[in-house]
Design a protein around this motif. Structure first.
Motif, mmCIF file in Angstrom:
data_model
loop_
_atom_site.group_PDB
_atom_site.id
_atom_site.type_symbol
_atom_site.label_atom_id
_atom_site.label_comp_id
_atom_site.label_asym_id
_atom_site.label_seq_id
_atom_site.Cartn_x
_atom_site.Cartn_y
_atom_site.Cartn_z
ATOM 1 N N LYS A 1 53.306 51.170 72.384
ATOM 2 C CA LYS A 1 53.287 50.038 73.323
ATOM 3 C C LYS A 1 54.697 49.755 73.850
ATOM 4 C CE LYS A 1 49.243 47.824 71.216
ATOM 5 N NZ LYS A 1 48.764 46.714 70.344
ATOM 6 N N ALA A 2 55.704 49.911 72.998
ATOM 7 C CA ALA A 2 57.083 49.721 73.442
ATOM 8 C C ALA A 2 57.447 50.763 74.494
ATOM 9 C CB ALA A 2 58.034 49.810 72.257
ATOM 10 N N ARG A 3 56.984 51.993 74.306
ATOM 11 C CA ARG A 3 57.230 53.028 75.316
ATOM 12 C C ARG A 3 56.606 52.635 76.655
ATOM 13 N NH1 ARG A 3 55.437 56.765 71.118
ATOM 14 N NH2 ARG A 3 57.231 57.710 70.077
ATOM 15 N N ARG A 4 55.387 52.109 76.613
ATOM 16 C CA ARG A 4 54.714 51.723 77.862
ATOM 17 C C ARG A 4 55.467 50.594 78.552
ATOM 18 N NH1 ARG A 4 49.715 52.605 74.993
ATOM 19 N NH2 ARG A 4 49.388 50.367 74.692
ATOM 20 N N LEU A 5 55.993 49.642 77.762
ATOM 21 C CA LEU A 5 56.770 48.553 78.343
ATOM 22 C C LEU A 5 58.024 49.104 79.022
ATOM 23 C CD1 LEU A 5 57.562 45.597 78.789
ATOM 24 C CD2 LEU A 5 58.537 45.589 76.474
ATOM 25 N N LEU A 6 58.745 49.998 78.351
ATOM 26 C CA LEU A 6 59.961 50.559 78.924
ATOM 27 C C LEU A 6 59.663 51.381 80.172
ATOM 28 C CD1 LEU A 6 61.782 51.597 75.624
ATOM 29 C CD2 LEU A 6 62.439 49.759 77.188
ATOM 30 N N GLN A 7 58.554 52.114 80.162
ATOM 31 C CA GLN A 7 58.169 52.880 81.356
ATOM 32 C C GLN A 7 57.857 51.945 82.525
ATOM 33 O OE1 GLN A 7 54.998 55.094 79.590
ATOM 34 N NE2 GLN A 7 56.348 56.691 78.764
ATOM 35 N N PHE A 8 57.211 50.816 82.223
ATOM 36 C CA PHE A 8 56.914 49.835 83.264
ATOM 37 C C PHE A 8 58.217 49.246 83.820
ATOM 38 C CE2 PHE A 8 56.074 45.360 84.424
ATOM 39 C CZ PHE A 8 55.142 45.565 85.443
ATOM 40 N N VAL A 9 59.133 48.872 82.937
ATOM 41 C CA VAL A 9 60.398 48.293 83.372
ATOM 42 C C VAL A 9 61.213 49.297 84.190
ATOM 43 C CG1 VAL A 9 62.612 47.411 82.526
ATOM 44 C CG2 VAL A 9 60.492 46.626 81.486
ATOM 45 N N SER A 10 61.099 50.564 83.858
ATOM 46 C CA SER A 10 61.870 51.589 84.574
ATOM 47 C C SER A 10 61.481 51.683 86.047
ATOM 48 C CB SER A 10 61.708 52.953 83.895
ATOM 49 O OG SER A 10 60.404 53.461 84.102
ATOM 50 N N LEU A 11 60.309 51.152 86.417
ATOM 51 C CA LEU A 11 59.910 51.141 87.823
ATOM 52 C C LEU A 11 60.900 50.355 88.676
ATOM 53 C CD1 LEU A 11 56.077 50.394 87.492
ATOM 54 C CD2 LEU A 11 57.138 52.600 88.040
ATOM 55 N N LEU B 1 53.825 41.996 83.055
ATOM 56 C CA LEU B 1 54.888 42.104 82.056
ATOM 57 C C LEU B 1 54.544 41.282 80.820
ATOM 58 C CD1 LEU B 1 57.755 43.190 81.457
ATOM 59 C CD2 LEU B 1 58.641 41.039 82.381
ATOM 60 N N TYR B 2 54.023 40.084 81.023
ATOM 61 C CA TYR B 2 53.632 39.233 79.900
ATOM 62 C C TYR B 2 52.617 39.939 79.006
ATOM 63 C CZ TYR B 2 50.839 35.718 77.449
ATOM 64 O OH TYR B 2 50.144 35.020 76.492
ATOM 65 N N THR B 3 51.635 40.568 79.616
ATOM 66 C CA THR B 3 50.595 41.263 78.847
ATOM 67 C C THR B 3 51.206 42.380 78.004
ATOM 68 O OG1 THR B 3 48.982 40.779 80.575
ATOM 69 C CG2 THR B 3 48.428 42.515 79.017
ATOM 70 N N LEU B 4 52.129 43.130 78.589
ATOM 71 C CA LEU B 4 52.766 44.230 77.866
ATOM 72 C C LEU B 4 53.643 43.717 76.720
ATOM 73 C CD1 LEU B 4 53.786 46.412 80.940
ATOM 74 C CD2 LEU B 4 52.109 47.044 79.194
ATOM 75 N N ILE B 5 54.384 42.646 76.981
ATOM 76 C CA ILE B 5 55.273 42.102 75.945
ATOM 77 C C ILE B 5 54.469 41.491 74.806
ATOM 78 C CG2 ILE B 5 56.966 40.280 75.451
ATOM 79 C CD1 ILE B 5 58.096 40.733 78.260
#
Length: 796
Positions: free
Chosen positions: A343-353, A380-384
């Motif tokens: 899940k942390a990887r998915r958050l970082l991939q999202f932020v990298s956009l 972002l809230y959902t991912l965090i």
């Protein structure tokens, strides 16, 4: 980002070679430590377990780099990432053989650990909201990056008397850590020109202070000049003999404010002649491109979204963009849960956009996301929330800072992380009104597990420093500090008393509730704690002073999170000050030990005695070479360098030349006729060490070292027929340990030595160091504000 130094590949190779030699027992522990610690590699509390501290200037890290760190840590069997209060990230719990490949892989992604520890220029701090704040004067991040690139490439940045810390503030009304670092730089604009208000000498460790104002305004072009000047002045005038009085502020204490500022300005004028000017390179903002790539999806957040947004999200000065705090409790991100890591990887991939400039580590050990399109906040809230359920809690409960404490630190006295967890639990249970949460959101509660300042307890609204308290037995406690002011009129938190660890959570809740009751009368919590709150706290600490007896309530005698009754007997020795004196003490100890062996091994054969005498000559020759900057490549080189730097310079009498040359050439197999001369040579070197001044110069009161009398011993009063006594109160580390070792070297096995030590670092360090020498600690008793320690000399 900063640029890696050209020497990094060679540095990593050397570390690998030394690590191999250390594992194969070809070099001493201290010699390996002296290189690995400045490379940012620390041994944790458990022997042979290491961590890598990664330099991330201003907390800046790109999403792609963070993703790679996750992979590197997992691939090398780490189970924990840790964000520090200096905006760095550590890969923890590593085997030594994993360290070199990790450094190679970090190098490939533009990151390094070099300078992460030891007597070096440490990670440079920058306001976490620099570049996005409505209140900032200008973004100081590019300045910190350029300064990092310059300093980490310079060899003298790794040869300082002690660590040197630098901090930038982008907001001249909230200068924060710029006031408590060795060099503080606060953004200013005068007549349209960018520059800095400059502070020098701040620090939060022993004898803490806010910095002295060096310049009200210094133009930005002279950024490199001031850094170079302060570094050279510190290197020349810092205390290299006593690491506990080695920080820059001690020069102010020794010489006074006026003289020290004059001295710095003299070095500053000299540095102007040779140091190139700083030329700012302002990177373009990425926000325009970031907004264009995001397409709003059909994300429907749960009912907690609006509360979360009020607590953790804020608008940037760039219209349409937001910054978000991701709370990481105590800075720890475990890697043992594969689902959470994914899940942390998915958050970082999202932020990298949204570009590279999207992540900062904060001094509160959190992650601050930035340049996030406001319309992306629901997703972002959902991912965090999937990763960090703590976002359901108010920011205050997640804003507690703690050093690692006695869990992993070799100097820790108390379990500071356990206390932080207990305070958080108490705050959540207290359920302070939501209407008051905004006023408490920026409040800081800082905890250190010892009197040192890794948890920055003097730079908090409410601060705690671990110590051992006692009634008829020892129990865990803390000194309490209140009301640090981080504004443009900075001041440290002031001590108000001590309290048992067990009572602290209730004390914190009580103090905050008392503020809420009168909040309308005070602009901030800091204002309250500086006045009425301080008085109330003092009264309550008096109430808490007497704790139940052990038989009535054993909880008071267990630290938070501990499974055994509190004790400081098993505390270890610190890693933070590896270097010069560790190496000198190694040879000093060898001289004393082998000299005693010569005298006590009456049944030893001639070869054994000759070997011991040769080793005394060798240790004496090597002991102080490090003070001359000499690095021998082999045994012969050691003797040659000693002759050059000590005999030919006149520091040691020329009559020892033939003896040293004989040892170098192995011309004699029988050193026993020269035993008296060998002892005299060793005594001459020990006397030089005792009379060495702060700049590593030797004071020779007698021009003929061979005939000089030994330094007078401190008063010794036997308390019994078999016990010697030594009062070491007022003697700082490491000299209290050196005096103890020297005294023990004169004693017979089985004899007792009683020493008196100050509270704090002396009691935390000396007994553990004595125990590591193989001696037995049979008693360790608090007496008023000092400690009595009884040692039995080990059997040879």
């Amino acid at each position: 980002m900063y640029k890696l130094p050209d020497t990094l590949s060679d540095d990593i190779t050397k570390l690998g070679e030394l690590a191999k030699a250390y594992r194969e027992k070809e070099i001493e522990t201290v010699r390996f430590k002296a290189f690995r610690v400045p490379m940012g590699i620390y041994e944790q509390r458990k022997d042979e377990v290491y961590m890598v501290r990664i330099r991330t200037t201003g907390g800046v890290i790109h999403p792609e780099q963070f993703l790679e760190i996750l992979a590197i840590a997992r691939n090398h069997s780490s189970d924990l990432l840790h964000i520090t209060t200096r905006q760095e990230i550590q890969i923890q719990n590593l085997a030594l053989n994993e360290v070199e490949p990790i450094l190679r892989e970090l190098q490939q992604i533009g990151l390094s650990s070099k300078g992460g520890g030891g007597n070096t220029v440490r990670n440079i701090l920058v306001s976490a909201d620099s570049g996005i704040s409505h209140e900032e004067v200008f973004d100081t991040t590019p300045y910190a990056m350029a300064l990092t690139t310059k300093l980490i490439a310079e060899p003298d940045s790794y040869l300082l008397p002690r660590k040197m810390k630098i901090a930038f503030s982008s907001d001249d009304r909230q200068i924060d850590y710029a006031a408590v670092n060795d060099l503080g730089l606060v953004a200013q604009i005068r007549n349209g020109q960018r520059g800095f208000r400059v502070y020098a000498g701040g620090g939060g460790g022993s004898k803490p202070t806010t910095g002295w104002t060096l310049f009200e305004f210094m133009p930005e072009s002279e950024l490199f000049v001031i850094a170079e000047a302060l570094k050279k002045m510190f290197s020349a005038h810092g205390n290299r003999k006593n690491k506990h009085k080695a920080r820059l502020r001690y020069i102010f204490y020794r010489l006074g404010e006026e003289e020290t500022l004059r001295l710095i300005r003299t070095y500053y004028e000299e540095a102007k002649k040779t140091t190139p000017p700083f030329l700012p390179v302002i990177e373009p903002e990425e926000t325009t491109a970031a907004k264009a790539v995001y397409h709003v999806g059909e994300i429907v957040p749960d009912k907690g979204y609006e509360v979360w947004r009020k607590r953790y999200a804020s608008d940037q000065r760039q219209e349409g963009y937001s910054s978000v705090i991701v709370p990481i409790l105590l800075g720890n991100f475990p890697l043992t849960d594969e689902a959470r890591v994914e899940k942390a990887r998915r958050l970082l991939q999202f932020v990298s956009l949204f570009g590279k400039d999207t992540i900062r580590f904060t001094t509160t050990q959190h992650i601050r996301l930035r340049n996030i399109p406001t319309e992306a906040l629901p997703e972002l809230y959902t991912l965090i929330h999937d990763i960090v359920p703590e976002t359901d809690a108010p920011l205050l409960a997640n804003n507690i800072i703690s050093c690692t404490g006695a869990d992993t630190c070799r100097l820790g006295i108390t379990l500071s992380k356990g206390l932080a967890t207990a305070i958080r639990r108490a705050l959540l249970h207290a359920a302070l009104p939501e209407a008051d949460q905004p006023a408490l959101a920026q409040a800081r509660i800082h905890i250190s597990g010892c009197p040192n300042s890794c948890g920055q307890q003097r730079w908090a609204d409410i601060g705690f420093a671990g110590k051992a308290l006692h009634n008829d037995r020892v129990y865990p406690g803390y000194q309490v500090f209140l009301a640090a002011n981080r504004s443009d009129k900075p001041c440290l938190g002031e001590p108000v008393g001590s309290i048992s660890a067990r009572d602290i959570p209730a004390f914190v809740v009580r103090l905050l509730k008392s503020y809420i009751d009168v909040r309308s009368a005070y602009p901030t919590l800091t204002d309250y704690l500086a006045g009425e709150g301080r008085s109330r706290a003092g009264e309550w600490l008096t109430e808490y002073a007497e704790i139940p007896a052990f038989d009535d309530d054993k909880n008071y005698y267990f630290d938070w999170g501990a499974e055994a009754v509190f004790s400081i007997v098993n505390r270890g020795t610190p890693e933070c000050s590896a270097g010069l004196f560790d190496m000198i003490d190694l040879d000093l100890n060898d001289i004393l030990t082998r000299r005693q062996s010569v005298e006590t091994e009456t049944d030893a054969d001639t070869d054994r005695i000759n070997h011991l005498l040769y080793e005394i000559i060798y240790s004496a020759a090597r002991m102080l070479l490090v003070t001359r900057g000499a690095e021998p490549k082999n045994v012969v080189d050691t003797f040659d360098l000693f002759i050059l730097h000590f005999i030919e310079s006149g520091l040691v009498d020329d009559r020892y030349r033939a003896l040293v040359e004989s040892a170098r050439d192995r011309a004699s197999s029988d050193f026993t006729p020269y035993k008296a001369d060998i002892y005299a040579l060793a005594d001459a070197l020990i006397d030089l060490y005792r009379n060495m001044d702060d700049s590593l110069q030797f004071k020779q009161e007698n021009t003929n070292p061979s005939t000089s009398a030994p330094a007078p011993a401190e008063k010794q009063e036997p308390t019994t027929a078999r016990r010697l006594f030594k009062d070491l109160r007022g003697v700082a580390c490491p000299m209290n340990f050196v005096h103890t070792k020297i005294q023990l070297s004169t004693m017979q096995a089985g004899e007792e030595l009683e020493i008196l030590l100050d509270d704090g670092a002396p009691i935390a360090n000396v007994p553990g160091s004595v125990r590591n020498e193989g001696h037995h600690i049979v008693e360790q008793t608090p007496v008023d504000n000092y400690w009595k320690v009884i040692i039995i000399k080990k059997e040879i």
